[in-house]
Structure formats: structure tokens, C-alpha cells
Design a protein around this motif. Structure first.
Motif, short mmCIF file in Angstrom:
data_model
loop_
_atom_site.label_atom_id
_atom_site.label_comp_id
_atom_site.label_asym_id
_atom_site.label_seq_id
_atom_site.Cartn_x
_atom_site.Cartn_y
_atom_site.Cartn_z
N VAL A 285 -0.81 2.73 4.11
CA VAL A 285 -0.91 2.32 5.65
C VAL A 285 -1.14 3.46 6.58
CG1 VAL A 285 0.61 1.29 7.31
CG2 VAL A 285 0.82 0.49 4.95
N ASP A 286 -0.84 4.47 6.30
CA ASP A 286 -1.41 5.59 7.51
C ASP A 286 -2.87 6.04 7.22
OD1 ASP A 286 1.26 5.77 8.04
OD2 ASP A 286 1.66 7.64 6.80
N ARG A 287 -3.37 5.80 6.01
CA ARG A 287 -4.68 5.70 5.89
C ARG A 287 -5.66 4.61 6.57
NH1 ARG A 287 -3.37 7.76 0.60
NH2 ARG A 287 -3.84 5.53 -0.11
N LEU B 42 0.74 -1.24 0.13
CA LEU B 42 0.12 0.10 -0.13
C LEU B 42 0.95 1.26 -0.07
CD1 LEU B 42 -2.77 -0.91 2.82
CD2 LEU B 42 -2.67 -1.00 0.28
N GLY B 43 2.07 1.04 0.30
CA GLY B 43 3.08 2.33 0.56
C GLY B 43 2.56 2.94 1.96
N PHE C 42 -8.82 2.28 10.81
CA PHE C 42 -9.22 1.69 11.93
C PHE C 42 -9.02 2.26 13.24
CE2 PHE C 42 -6.80 -2.28 9.66
CZ PHE C 42 -7.76 -2.52 9.15
N SER C 43 -8.58 3.28 13.37
CA SER C 43 -8.80 4.11 14.73
C SER C 43 -10.03 4.66 14.84
CB SER C 43 -7.73 5.14 14.47
OG SER C 43 -6.35 4.86 14.82
#
Length: 53
Positions: A24-26, A19-20, A31-32
Motif C-alpha cells: 500500500v505504501d508503494r 497488498l500488505g 500515485f503521488s
């Protein structure tokens, strides 16, 4: 480092490869948000009873 930590790092590395960093940050932010909604009981209650026909 414990076994669970190694597994977590391995999984994160595989997702990052696919995903890059930005993806991954998105995903982590999404999820948060889901966790926050769940903890705040903001999710609608589950339907009671059987299926409606």
C-alpha cells in the motif's frame, strides 16, 4: 467522521489486507508520482487529429 472518510478508510483497509503495508505504501508513492507529473505538465500532450493508418 463523514461518509466519504469512512469509505476511504474501508477501501484502504481492503487494499492493505490484499497488498500488505509495504504494498500500500508503494502504491501510494506511485500515485503521488503520477499526480506530480500531471500537475507539472510533464506528461506529453495528447495527439491531435485522427488515427494514422
Amino acid at each position: 467522521m463523514h461518509g466519504a472518510d469512512r469509505i476511504k478508510l474501508h477501501i484502504e483497509a481492503r487494499w492493505r489486507d490484499n497488498l500488505g503495508d509495504a504494498g500500500v505504501d508503494r502504491l501510494g508513492r506511485a500515485f503521488s508520482q503520477v499526480i506530480a507529473l500531471s500537475e507539472a505538465s510533464a506528461l506529453p500532450p495528447k495527439p491531435q487529429g485522427g488515427k494514422k493508418h
